[in-house]
Design an enzyme around this catalytic site. Structure first.
Site, PDB file in Angstrom:
ATOM      1  N   HIS A 133       0.774  -1.121   0.041  1.00 38.10           N
ATOM      2  CA  HIS A 133       0.077   0.136  -0.521  1.00 38.10           C
ATOM      3  C   HIS A 133       0.755   1.098  -0.375  1.00 38.10           C
ATOM      4  CE1 HIS A 133      -4.005  -2.677   0.703  1.00 38.10           C
ATOM      5  NE2 HIS A 133      -3.127  -2.514   1.359  1.00 38.10           N
ATOM      6  N   CYS A 175      -1.188   2.202  -4.239  1.00 40.73           N
ATOM      7  CA  CYS A 175      -2.050   3.092  -5.117  1.00 40.73           C
ATOM      8  C   CYS A 175      -1.667   4.064  -5.034  1.00 40.73           C
ATOM      9  CB  CYS A 175      -3.400   2.707  -3.917  1.00 40.73           C
ATOM     10  SG  CYS A 175      -4.562   3.688  -4.709  1.00 40.73           S
TER      11      CYS A 175
END
EC number: 3.4.22.59
Length: 304
Positions: A133, A175
């Site tokens: 992440h 992301c």
């Protein structure tokens, strides 16, 4: 004055002595000026990085599937497929691949520092991959964020002299925002199997921003800034799937930034078909890369 006296001295900057005016139909003057140039600075656009060292180089893969509970980050299902695909692809290109799963931030930085202290005199280049992440200018380790610049700084010329003038490739699968890309083209949907093996699409939380890294670096991002990066729970992330496929087909023949452009195109043709978040259905993704490379980069096969 003789012709010899009018010639500029070798190596001096030469300018047009006077801009040439022309008159347009409405009576205004259009003046064309010539920029200064140095005759000594001639560059061959086809020059390539030297890739015939004894070793291809080291490729680090930091794979993060699980996270400490206090971070409140979901598990990254499908990331093992990415890790294994990358290991296979990079090994096929001749890299010495080192894999690290779910390391704490302190341990990640230790491994990166150790790699930056290695001797790359007989190596072509260096690769570092993060599957995790991301948020702002950080990626997540198991227990904390790590600033991307902290990692890239360890491989700058004053810190890692044996990589000076050699390609340093960083691949970030994370992301980079909080928006989905709306589709403009219709694509055939992918048939799903039985419910126990449904390949759902998930997103990697938060956002990562492009950072300057220095000459001979190239930063490869799974998605353009401000948008979600999609990951399938069975097959892995769209970006790594298509990157590994391109490396398998064209890795030893296509110039690397051209290969990344092919990957951009392939990923851009995908769309979300199955997802728990119904608002994500039909959404798309576009990767990007920031190249500070100074020559063309090819991974031609090494002679045995």
């Amino acid at each position: 004055m003789s012709g010899a006296e009018r010639r500029p001295a070798a190596g001096r900057v030469q300018l047009d002595s006077k801009p040439t005016p022309t008159t347009t139909a409405d009576g205004n003057q259009n003046i064309t000026e010539v920029d200064a140039f140095d005759k000594r600075q001639t560059f061959d656009p086809a020059v390539q990085y030297k890739m015939n060292h004894q070793r291809r180089g080291v490729a680090l893969i930091f794979n993060h599937e699980h996270f400490f509970w206090h971070l409140r980050l979901p598990d990254r299902r499908g990331t093992l497929a990415d890790r294994n695909n990358l290991k296979r692809s990079l090994t096929d290109l001749g890299f010495e691949v080192r894999i690290f799963d779910d390391l704490k931030a302190e341990d990640v930085l230790k491994k990166v520092f150790e790699a930056s202290r290695d001797d790359y005199s007989n190596a072509d280049c260096f690769v570092c991959v993060f599957l995790s992440h991301g948020e702002n200018d950080h990626v997540y380790a198991y227990d904390a964020q790590i600033k991307i610049e902290t990692i890239t700084n360890m491989f700058r010329g004053d810190k890692c002299q044996s990589l000076v003038g050699k390609p340093k490739i960083f691949i970030i699968q994370a992301c980079r925002g909080d928006k989905h890309d709306d589709p403009v083209l219709v694509q055939d949907s992918v048939d799903s199997k039985d419910e126990t093996t449904v390949n759902q699409t998930e997103v990697d939380a938060a956002g990562v921003y492009t950072l300057p890294a220095g000459a001979d670096f190239i930063m490869c991002y799974s998605v353009a800034q401000g948008y979600f990066s999609h990951r399938e729970t069975v097959n892995g992330s769209w970006y790594i799937q298509d990157l590994c496929e391109a490396l398998g087909k064209h890795g030893s023949s296509l110039e690397f930034t051209e290969l990344l452009t092919v990957v951009n195109r392939k990923v851009s043709h995908r769309k979300v078909d199955i997802c728990r978040d119904i608002n994500a259905i039909g959404k798309k993704q576009i990767p990007c890369f920031a190249s500070m490379l100074t020559k063309k980069l090819y991974f031609h096969p090494k002679s045995k």
